[in-house]
Write an enzyme that holds these catalytic residues in place. Sequence first.
Site, PDB file in Angstrom:
ATOM      1  N   CYS A 301      52.196  64.439  35.737  1.00 57.28           N
ATOM      2  CA  CYS A 301      52.619  65.685  36.399  1.00 57.28           C
ATOM      3  C   CYS A 301      51.713  65.998  37.570  1.00 57.28           C
ATOM      4  CB  CYS A 301      52.543  66.851  35.409  1.00 57.28           C
ATOM      5  SG  CYS A 301      53.493  66.620  33.937  1.00 57.28           S
TER       6      CYS A 301
HETATM    7  N1  SAJ Z   1      41.721  67.654  34.882  1.00 60.66           N
HETATM    8  C1  SAJ Z   1      40.469  67.773  35.479  1.00 60.66           C
HETATM    9  N2  SAJ Z   1      39.888  69.007  35.517  1.00 60.66           N
HETATM   10  C2  SAJ Z   1      40.501  70.110  34.990  1.00 60.66           C
HETATM   11  C3  SAJ Z   1      41.773  69.963  34.393  1.00 60.66           C
HETATM   12  C4  SAJ Z   1      42.364  68.730  34.347  1.00 60.66           C
HETATM   13  O1  SAJ Z   1      39.897  66.797  35.952  1.00 60.66           O
HETATM   14  O2  SAJ Z   1      39.915  71.193  35.035  1.00 60.66           O
HETATM   15  C5  SAJ Z   1      42.363  66.337  34.876  1.00 60.66           C
HETATM   16  C6  SAJ Z   1      42.674  65.849  33.483  1.00 60.66           C
HETATM   17  O3  SAJ Z   1      41.599  65.121  32.948  1.00 60.66           O
HETATM   18  C7  SAJ Z   1      43.890  64.960  33.726  1.00 60.66           C
HETATM   19  C8  SAJ Z   1      44.583  65.637  34.897  1.00 60.66           C
HETATM   20  O4  SAJ Z   1      43.606  66.481  35.518  1.00 60.66           O
HETATM   21  O5  SAJ Z   1      43.497  63.667  34.080  1.00 60.66           O
HETATM   22  C9  SAJ Z   1      45.776  66.488  34.482  1.00 60.66           C
HETATM   23  O6  SAJ Z   1      45.317  67.290  33.456  1.00 60.66           O
HETATM   24  P1  SAJ Z   1      46.138  68.625  32.981  1.00 60.66           P
HETATM   25  O7  SAJ Z   1      45.219  69.397  32.091  1.00 60.66           O
HETATM   26  O8  SAJ Z   1      46.723  69.304  34.116  1.00 60.66           O
HETATM   27  O9  SAJ Z   1      47.226  68.030  32.003  1.00 60.66           O
HETATM   28  P2  SAJ Z   1      48.672  67.504  32.279  1.00 60.66           P
HETATM   29  O10 SAJ Z   1      48.755  66.503  33.334  1.00 60.66           O
HETATM   30  O11 SAJ Z   1      49.184  67.141  30.933  1.00 60.66           O
HETATM   31  O12 SAJ Z   1      49.408  68.786  32.829  1.00 60.66           O
HETATM   32  C10 SAJ Z   1      50.289  69.464  32.000  1.00 60.66           C
HETATM   33  C11 SAJ Z   1      51.149  70.220  32.932  1.00 60.66           C
HETATM   34  N3  SAJ Z   1      52.296  70.676  32.230  1.00 60.66           N
HETATM   35  C12 SAJ Z   1      53.484  70.611  32.851  1.00 60.66           C
HETATM   36  O13 SAJ Z   1      53.633  70.168  33.967  1.00 60.66           O
HETATM   37  C13 SAJ Z   1      54.632  71.104  32.103  1.00 60.66           C
HETATM   38  C14 SAJ Z   1      50.402  71.405  33.520  1.00 60.66           C
HETATM   39  O14 SAJ Z   1      51.321  72.275  34.179  1.00 60.66           O
HETATM   40  C15 SAJ Z   1      49.709  72.175  32.446  1.00 60.66           C
HETATM   41  O15 SAJ Z   1      49.019  73.286  33.019  1.00 60.66           O
HETATM   42  C16 SAJ Z   1      48.726  71.258  31.784  1.00 60.66           C
HETATM   43  O16 SAJ Z   1      49.516  70.256  31.114  1.00 60.66           O
HETATM   44  C17 SAJ Z   1      47.879  71.995  30.770  1.00 60.66           C
HETATM   45  O17 SAJ Z   1      47.506  73.143  31.076  1.00 60.66           O
HETATM   46  O18 SAJ Z   1      47.553  71.387  29.747  1.00 60.66           O
END
Ligand code: SAJ
Length: 460
Positions: A301
């Site tokens: 995403c």
């Molecule tokens: N990440 C960082 N730093 C952060 C947060 C994330 O480096 O502070 C990295 C993670 O390690 C990962 C990537 O970013 O590699 C994405 O992480 P994510 O927490 O955004 O997780 P996702 O990709 O599963 O995003 C989903 C998304 N959900 C949908 O699109 C429906 C996002 O909108 C959500 O906010 C997120 O999950 C969530 O909050 O868990």
Amino acid sequence: MLTQPLADKVQTGEIRLYDRYMTTAEPATTASILEEKIASHRARVGIVGLGYVGLPLAVEFAKAGFSVTGIDLHAGKTERVNAGDSYVGDIPSAMLAEVVQAGKLRATTDFSAVRDLDTINICVPTPLRKTKDPDMSYIVSACEEIAKHIHAGMLIILESTTYPGTTDELLLPMFEKSGLRAGQDFFLCFSPERVDPGNPKYQTANIPKVVGGTTAACTKMGQLFYAQALGTVVPVSSTQVAEMVKLLENTFRMINIGLVNEMALMCDRMDINVWEVIEAAATKPFGFMPFYPGPGLGGHCIPIDPFYLSWKTKQAGIEARFIELAGYINGQMPHFVVDKIQNALNDAGKPVKGSHIHILGVAYKKDIEDLRESPALDIMLLLKRRGARLTYSDPYVPHLQLDGDELQAQPEALAGEADCAVIITDHSSFDYPRIAAQARLIVDTRNALKDVNSAHIVRL
Ligand code: SAJ
């Protein structure tokens, strides 16, 4: 008024008009018949794409009492669904088996099933091409199949994340080629999927559902549909607004992660502990939301969705500079981590070449099994190309392909034998005190060892 095919079905009794039509002068319309079907949970629901979005949605509507047909190209998935054998972490097999055995959910690879369905949710992937252009092939092929079997009285909702304008510019003409009119003969909406795999608190049923239609009647139908199975529905005025909502949500994350990664680069240069900075900033009770630096941006995403927006804005003559810059910074993080590893080994008098480097955690984020776009793969490839001898541990990823080689997950104790252990994904199950005690040298990209201060631990 009714289209002829619908009128014929009323005539033959295939569609039963409800009391309200028999007792009042209110003429049955395509919309009112579909509304009745949805409100009475008699509508036959179709879900195209039985992945981490489609399967939970199918189960929710089946649990609400609808008859649901899942359609997926992969027979392996449809067979497992029909066997009540879940492959999606958020859906326990027992829950899936229950609705399948109750006859409320069945799966098929045959799109002709659309002929007998009243509603269709399209939940197929929207990846990026290598050129960072949207790959719309999954949406187009699904809609081409649906268009072959579209009939009056249908509600069709696209859920796949895409650029603003997709529903009305791409899907609408494909479906209206049938001669049916959106908002009158069938109803067309966009509703962003907001599934967060593995989230223990927010699952499909309790995540507010935004929905916008091609016309007001479409929005109303979409809102009625989701209200039958989901807790909160948020109608918006158009499909473009609904498409843009999702892109704002995920672009917000991507850019803030890029910002904090740049902060990490700045703090590294100024020898300031960025983790301590963020922890203290997060004490601000308003106007701040913590994000954390990391080894790069993974998942299907966050690294991808914003480029659907920037691709579209480019066509509108607007440069999405924040997205491009954040994409660049996030893309640099794997290189930054490899330099950290190289310098840490160098300080220990060891070259990367020939050193045994043990990677702890390869999934794209903690406590899940998904490898898609994981920065761990980029880092491992860079290290491999510099001659490192790589092993890894990840309780969720038993094996992986790296540059043509197949690697098997090893016990995390191997961290104690390696020249350098690198924490890339901070799974909760790792024994961090033991890793800190046994590893000679650790590069910690997630501040997983925040409570341990020691010269052999190098942080981002
Ligand atoms: N990440 C960082 N730093 C952060 C947060 C994330 O480096 O502070 C990295 C993670 O390690 C990962 C990537 O970013 O590699 C994405 O992480 P994510 O927490 O955004 O997780 P996702 O990709 O599963 O995003 C989903 C998304 N959900 C949908 O699109 C429906 C996002 O909108 C959500 O906010 C997120 O999950 C969530 O909050 O868990």
